[in-house]
Design an enzyme around this catalytic site. Structure first.
Site, PDB file in Angstrom:
ATOM      1  N   ASN A 248       8.832  25.073  21.613  1.00 19.83           N
ATOM      2  CA  ASN A 248       9.349  23.696  22.006  1.00 19.83           C
ATOM      3  C   ASN A 248      10.549  24.008  23.143  1.00 19.83           C
ATOM      4  O   ASN A 248      11.583  23.335  22.687  1.00 19.83           O
ATOM      5  CB  ASN A 248       9.632  22.759  20.990  1.00 19.83           C
TER       6      ASN A 248
ATOM      7  N   SER B  39       3.329   2.293   5.876  1.00 19.42           N
ATOM      8  CA  SER B  39       1.912   1.875   6.126  1.00 19.42           C
ATOM      9  C   SER B  39       1.167   2.904   6.929  1.00 19.42           C
ATOM     10  O   SER B  39       1.780   3.288   7.916  1.00 19.42           O
ATOM     11  CB  SER B  39       2.065   0.369   7.042  1.00 19.42           C
TER      12      SER B  39
ATOM     13  N   VAL C 151      -9.529   8.307   1.361  1.00 17.55           N
ATOM     14  CA  VAL C 151      -9.357   9.423   1.615  1.00 17.55           C
ATOM     15  C   VAL C 151      -7.974   9.411   2.793  1.00 17.55           C
ATOM     16  O   VAL C 151      -7.146  10.151   2.644  1.00 17.55           O
ATOM     17  CB  VAL C 151     -10.557  10.158   2.316  1.00 17.55           C
TER      18      VAL C 151
ATOM     19  N   ARG D  33       1.182  36.644  30.299  1.00 20.75           N
ATOM     20  CA  ARG D  33       2.608  36.274  30.392  1.00 20.75           C
ATOM     21  C   ARG D  33       3.031  36.637  31.762  1.00 20.75           C
ATOM     22  O   ARG D  33       4.223  36.574  32.114  1.00 20.75           O
ATOM     23  CB  ARG D  33       3.445  37.025  29.319  1.00 20.75           C
TER      24      ARG D  33
ATOM     25  N   GLY E 297       0.850  -1.181  -0.040  1.00 20.99           N
ATOM     26  CA  GLY E 297       0.095   0.065   0.091  1.00 20.99           C
ATOM     27  C   GLY E 297       0.996   1.226  -0.017  1.00 20.99           C
ATOM     28  O   GLY E 297       1.831   1.438   0.559  1.00 20.99           O
TER      29      GLY E 297
ATOM     30  N   ASP F 189      -1.308   2.077   8.523  1.00 21.57           N
ATOM     31  CA  ASP F 189      -2.084   1.571   9.888  1.00 21.57           C
ATOM     32  C   ASP F 189      -1.235   1.799  11.174  1.00 21.57           C
ATOM     33  O   ASP F 189      -1.748   1.496  12.340  1.00 21.57           O
ATOM     34  CB  ASP F 189      -2.191   0.151   9.674  1.00 21.57           C
TER      35      ASP F 189
ATOM     36  N   GLU G   4      13.699  33.311  14.508  1.00 18.33           N
ATOM     37  CA  GLU G   4      13.555  34.788  14.488  1.00 18.33           C
ATOM     38  C   GLU G   4      14.661  35.706  15.477  1.00 18.33           C
ATOM     39  O   GLU G   4      14.833  36.842  15.125  1.00 18.33           O
ATOM     40  CB  GLU G   4      12.128  35.199  15.130  1.00 18.33           C
TER      41      GLU G   4
ATOM     42  N   ARG H  70     -27.445  14.490  15.563  1.00 19.35           N
ATOM     43  CA  ARG H  70     -27.214  13.102  14.960  1.00 19.35           C
ATOM     44  C   ARG H  70     -25.878  12.308  15.603  1.00 19.35           C
ATOM     45  O   ARG H  70     -25.098  12.664  16.062  1.00 19.35           O
ATOM     46  CB  ARG H  70     -26.934  13.383  13.534  1.00 19.35           C
TER      47      ARG H  70
END
Ligand code: ADP
Length: 741
Positions: free
Chosen positions: A521, A153, A288, A460, A14, A155, A618, A190
């Protein structure tokens, strides 16, 4: 003698988004080491057919492909390769091209086939000699086939790697689909039953359900006990009664009950209709999930494993066992290929024989943990009540980060589940001092999992001086027993200050924990903070567009990205988008660097290059600003190329959180509530910050904070990703003397 032989690379089984990034890395790493590299088109079919299905690739052939889904060299199923006849032909075709090293990117079928081929290799070569198809001299040059596997894969069903190539992108598709369904389902009150891929693996279903805030999930590894239909209906009914307007059930295509009977999406729909009188609809996401542009993670992860695959092949000897290159805890790992394939197949065997306990055990520890967290979060009402109710307050501090809302939702619900009273503070420490504090109920955070920004507001402010007494007063007035700060650098500073002032202010002697949420991070004790993955995806998408805007001219783009003094976003977005150069504060910028970079650029454009991408953090350098660098490039590039600058700005802070940020925010929030509950039960008051180290959740004492950070530049002393910088550069900067290798 061996050096003249080449490397073949194929994608098989796949297709998966990220395969192209892996291909690019394989090709360029090989070329930069002077080794010829060949694409084998259409998987094993191309290997068996030979001819122009096996073609050499040059540096530029794999330029501008990283953003493309699927695989540009094609994939196919091939029956002939399952026969010795077919493999004999394949061996002849490889030797005709001088190939005796292979990178196979595929699933367990493809990798098993490759291993069979490798084990047969010498007997195949002998047969070719005996039948006169190969000379003895040529055969002597190909005594063995070196092999390395990468798992492509969607999955995420493979032992030996935390993530397979394509799984994160598939999760992006699934999460976006669930978000879309939630909004329409809510309008009509729904229920949607969403079927996702995964025959033997519930990864996509479970993580999709967590990221999408679904109500119920059905996975192959952990089938529901009999009578689940009634329990599911009871759960959904309770959800509606408490105010939910929609219900989402996620089902893996391989879902089954305890007796091994498949559960179909349509069956779930009928159950809902018959037992609840619900207007339920089924959406089968289908292919998709496989398609579309790869996520930032699938681009950088695939780049790293592609690079490592070639390094592995170049050091292979006849004795060496083939390896599977994967990622664990953000590090490249290698493990024996066939051991990984066998372990992977064990899961399917366990499921098929009804040994579900073993199937769950074979999955990683976090999979089980996340399954339990999902169950706690999706129960529509709090589960436990405590004799002694504690009051836990939540607040943000620092810049907004996508995933903050997800963390709040999880913390509120899991806290209520533990029997606590959950309080939310608006606008960070400003709000705490001003008394903007409310009790928060289960339904109040419904739908927050998918929302970008910070609904509670953040500030802050790091309390100092008179603030401290005001904070102490607020904690007392609202009888706050425990504090969870979901935020960035300033949040950590604030927590540390409260911790230091404990002797002066009695109310600070409560359990406190910080959850890392910052797009930069830049927080200690965590390999990744919540929000960074979303920001990275936003940057990579913007870079795709910027690159597309320059089709016909020779142009250099200098793009400035956020991160303050931390170069994570700059480096990783550079790696995920193939930037030629990345300027980081950690490495600095010198005039010599700039001169060399200009030279490389000129050389590139002279050789026909059309686009050059440079990323600058930056705060990389106070004087060599983005404008200064642009001016330098412009002046030196003169008629050869033009220069454009783009400062991405705040688009990097916004947006709906990525699946990864949602999942990790949920995971960390669960641990924070667990930590606070334990402290409160014991009557102790530890102060801590939490994060991921080697992929596992770790809790650090707040007292350690100052030793772990560079206070001047406000970043951790150790940054695991910095060592990736040379790889990113090696794959983006062509060395012209090795051209045409
Ligand atoms: P995946 O690699 O995604 O698991 P398949 O199982 O369909 O996908 O395998 C892809 C191709 O790999 C097959 O069409 C076949 O050519 C080859 N292949 C799979 N299993 C074997 C095997 N046991 N022996 C030889 N070739 C195999």
């Amino acid at each position: 003698m061996m050096l003249s032989t080449g490397i073949g690379v194929l994608t098989s089984g796949g297709d998966a988004p990220g395969m192209n990034a892996a291909l690019r890395a394989v090709v360029r790493t090989a070329l930069s080491r002077g080794v010829p590299v060949y694409a084998i088109y259409e998987g094993y079919r191309g290997m068996v057919e030979g001819g122009d299905r096996i073609r050499p690739l040059g540096w530029d052939d794999v330029g501008g492909i990283m953003h493309r889904g699927g695989t540009i060299i094609g994939t196919a199923r091939c029956r002939e390769f399952r026969t010795r006849e077919g493999r004999l032909q394949a061996a002849a075709n490889l030797i005709a091209r001088g190939i005796n090293r292979l990178v196979v990117i595929g699933g367990d079928g493809s990798l098993t086939g490759a291993d069979t081929f490798r084990r047969e290799w010498s007997s195949l070569v002998a047969e070719l000699v005996e039948t006169g198809k190969l000379s003895r001299d040529t055969a002597a040059q190909y005594p063995f086939l070196a092999l390395v596997g990468l798992v492509g894969s969607i999955d995420n069903d493979f032992y030996g790697t935390d993530m397979t190539i394509g799984a994160d992108s598939a999760l992006h598709r699934i999460t976006a689909a669930i978000d879309a369904l939630v909004s329409t389902a809510a309008s009509h009150q729904r229920t949607f039953v969403v079927e996702v891929m995964g025959r033997h693996c519930g990864y996509l279903a479970l993580m999709g359900a967590i990221a999408g805030g679904a109500d119920y999930v059905l996975i192959p590894e952990n089938p529901p006990e009999s009578g689940w239909e009634d329990r599911m209906c009871t759960l959904l009914r309770a959800g509606r009664a408490s105010g939910r307007r929609e219900s989402i059930v996620v089902i893996a295509e391989g879902a089954r009950d305890r007796d091994g009977n498949p559960i179909s999406a349509d069956y779930v729909r009928r159950v809902l209709e018959e037992r609840m009188g619900e207007d339920a609809r089924v959406t089968i996401l289908g292919h998709v999930q496989r398609g579309g542009t790869p996520s930032a993670f699938d681009r950088w992860m695939s780049t790293l494993v592609g690079y490592a695959a070639v390094e592995e092949l170049l050091s292979a000897t006849p004795e060496s066992e083939p390896q599977l290159i994967g990622m664990r805890y953000h590090r490249i790992t290698r493990q024996p290929l066939m051991y990984c394939v066998e372990q992977t197949q064990q899961v399917a065997i366990a499921i098929n024989s009804g040994d579900y306990q073993r199937a769950m055990e074979l999955r990683s520890g976090s999979f089980k943990e996340m399954f339990q967290t999902f169950q706690a979060l999706s129960s529509a009402l709090p589960g436990v009540t405590r004799a002694r109710k504690s009051r836990i307050a939540l607040l943000h501090a620092g810049g907004p980060a996508p995933g903050m809302n997800t963390a709040v939702r999880a913390a509120v619900r899991l806290g209520l589940n533990q029997g606590h009273t959950m309080l939310v503070v608006r606008n960070g420490f400003d709000g705490l001092i001003a008394g903007e504090i409310d009790e928060c109920e289960w339904q109040a955070v419904d739908g927050w999992g998918a929302m970008g920004g910070a609904e509670l507001g953040t500030s802050r402010r790091v309390p100092a001086g008179e603030d401290l007494a005001a904070v102490a007063q607020a904690l007392t007035a609202h009888r706050i027993d425990g504090l969870l700060i979901i935020g960035g650098w300033n949040g950590y500073q604030a927590a540390h200050r409260l911790y230091q002032e404990r002797a002066t202010y009695e109310p600070f002697n409560i359990p406190i924990i910080c959850l890392p949420a910052s797009i930069n991070n830049d927080l200690p004790g965590s390999e990744l903070s919540i929000g960074a993955d979303t920001a990275l995806n936003a940057i990579v998408e913007a870079l795709d567009r910027i690159k597309q805007s320059a089709v016909a001219v020779r142009r250099t783009f200098v793009v400035e990205v956020m991160g303050r003094y931390c170069g994570y976003l700059a480096l990783m977005s550079g790696m995920a988008s193939g930037a030629e150069q990345v300027y980081l504060h950690e490495e600095g910028i010198t005039l010599d660097n700039l001169r060399a970079d200009i030279q490389t650029m000129i050389e590139g454009f002279r050789h026909g290059k059309r686009l050059s991408l440079i990323i600058r953090n930056e705060y990389a350098n106070r004087l060599y600003t983005t404008d200064v660098i642009c001016a330098l490039f412009e002046e030196e590039g003169k008629d050869l190329f033009d220069v454009r600058r783009a400062v991405l700005g705040h688009l990097q802070q916004g947006g709906s959180p990525s699946p990864y940020d949602r999942i990790q925010a949920t995971r960390l929030a669960a641990r924070c509530i667990h930590f606070l509950s334990e402290e409160l039960d014991r009557g102790t008051a530890a102060a801590a910050f939490i994060g991921f180290v080697n992929g596992k959740v770790r809790v650090f004492d707040l007292g350690e904070l100052p030793h772990m950070v560079d206070a001047t530049y406000r970043r951790p002393k150790e940054q695991w990703w910095l060592e990736l910088a040379p790889i990113a550069r090696a794959l983006a900067q062509q060395k012209y003397d090795t051209r045409g290798a």
